[in-house]
Enzyme design. Structure first.
Site, PDB file in Angstrom:
ATOM      1  N   ASP A  56      30.524 -32.593  60.099  1.00  0.00           N
ATOM      2  CA  ASP A  56      29.753 -33.103  58.963  1.00  0.00           C
ATOM      3  C   ASP A  56      30.677 -33.696  57.908  1.00  0.00           C
ATOM      4  OD1 ASP A  56      26.984 -33.413  58.168  1.00  0.00           O
ATOM      5  OD2 ASP A  56      27.470 -32.164  56.448  1.00  0.00           O
ATOM      6  N   GLU A  98      30.963 -33.370  46.903  1.00  0.00           N
ATOM      7  CA  GLU A  98      30.688 -32.844  48.236  1.00  0.00           C
ATOM      8  C   GLU A  98      31.937 -32.893  49.115  1.00  0.00           C
ATOM      9  OE1 GLU A  98      27.522 -34.146  51.621  1.00  0.00           O
ATOM     10  OE2 GLU A  98      26.719 -33.629  49.651  1.00  0.00           O
ATOM     11  N   GLU A 150      18.832 -37.459  53.842  1.00  0.00           N
ATOM     12  CA  GLU A 150      18.962 -36.441  52.812  1.00  0.00           C
ATOM     13  C   GLU A 150      17.859 -35.381  52.920  1.00  0.00           C
ATOM     14  OE1 GLU A 150      21.757 -36.509  51.610  1.00  0.00           O
ATOM     15  OE2 GLU A 150      22.059 -37.922  49.953  1.00  0.00           O
ATOM     16  N   GLU A 220      19.626 -36.675  63.875  1.00  0.00           N
ATOM     17  CA  GLU A 220      19.779 -35.352  63.270  1.00  0.00           C
ATOM     18  C   GLU A 220      19.652 -34.251  64.325  1.00  0.00           C
ATOM     19  OE1 GLU A 220      20.683 -34.424  60.334  1.00  0.00           O
ATOM     20  OE2 GLU A 220      20.612 -36.329  59.249  1.00  0.00           O
TER      21      GLU A 220
END
Length: 231
Positions: A56, A98, A150, A220
């Site tokens: 990620d 992040e 998101e 995803e």
């Protein structure tokens, strides 16, 4: 467009909600994936978490220029009275923090960022983002994809914070990062922007945006699978 509904009826509820009802199976697969449910019930294999963490990080690095490209599209497409640019810019600003979080989190798990090699599912997803960065991709399509990316994380990690969740203590900070109420509000703002532009879109453009939404959900699922060594 849903069978039996006029365009006007769909617009009242929002095009995105209409698509999520239509594609509820794949949406559920993306937001209630076994990887996430494993975190929620405390049975997750922590080696899977470490795989996800490293992959990620690489994805977020590719995600930043994608969001930047949408900011440019918003500048070109939105009028002065809209808040599109401000909303997207707020998301971009949080990505810097992040990246810093990933750099502080990975050493706790013995993950060396310099050693991470992107797996195929990650490469495919990043290639999809690159395609969406093309100037030929219309703003409503790109903003729909941004919302979907998101929103999947927000819905997924929010599950792990619900009452009764047995999320391991060492993973609660991760879940809080994307499952918190502020991030939910940001996702809601993106959805409102997307719906507003989709209301004015041609049928051809609506089809493109719906396909982009589906591709995000598929990617995803594959990303979660990859974390569990299933893809």
């Amino acid at each position: 467009m849903e069978v039996g509904k006029t365009r006007e009826e769909v617009e009242k509820s929002g095009m995105i909600d209409t698509w999520l009802r239509k594609h509820s199976l794949i949406h559920t697969g993306a937001t209630r994936h076994p990887f996430i449910l494993g975190i929620r019930d405390g049975t997750v294999d922590l080696s899977a978490y470490k795989t996800w963490l490293g992959q990620d990080y690489l994805f977020v690095r590719a995600f930043i220029p994608f969001v930047a490209s949408i900011l440019i599209k918003a500048w070109k497409e939105s009028d002065d009275s809209s808040t599109d640019m401000e909303v997207i810019l707020s998301g971009m600003a949080s990505l810097n923090e992040e990246i810093s979080w990933f750099k502080s989190e990975t050493p706790k798990w013995g993950v060396q960022l310099s050693d991470i090699v992107p797996q195929k599912s990650n490469q495919d997803y990043c290639r999809f983002l690159e395609n969406l960065m093309s100037p030929d991709v219309e703003y409503p399509v790109a903003i729909t994809a941004l919302w979907a990316i998101e929103a999947v994380y927000q819905a997924s990690f929010a599950l792990c914070l619900e009452d009764g969740a047995k999320t391991p203590a060492e993973l609660r900070q991760t879940c809080q990062r994307w499952g918190n109420d502020g991030f939910r509000q940001y996702c809601n703002s993106l959805q409102q922007i997307a719906n507003r532009h989709l209301q004015k879109a041609s049928n051809d453009l609506l089809t493109k945006a719906e396909v982009a939404l589906l591709r995000v959900l598929e990617h995803e699922v594959e990303f979660w699978n990859m974390s569990r060594a299933e893809g």
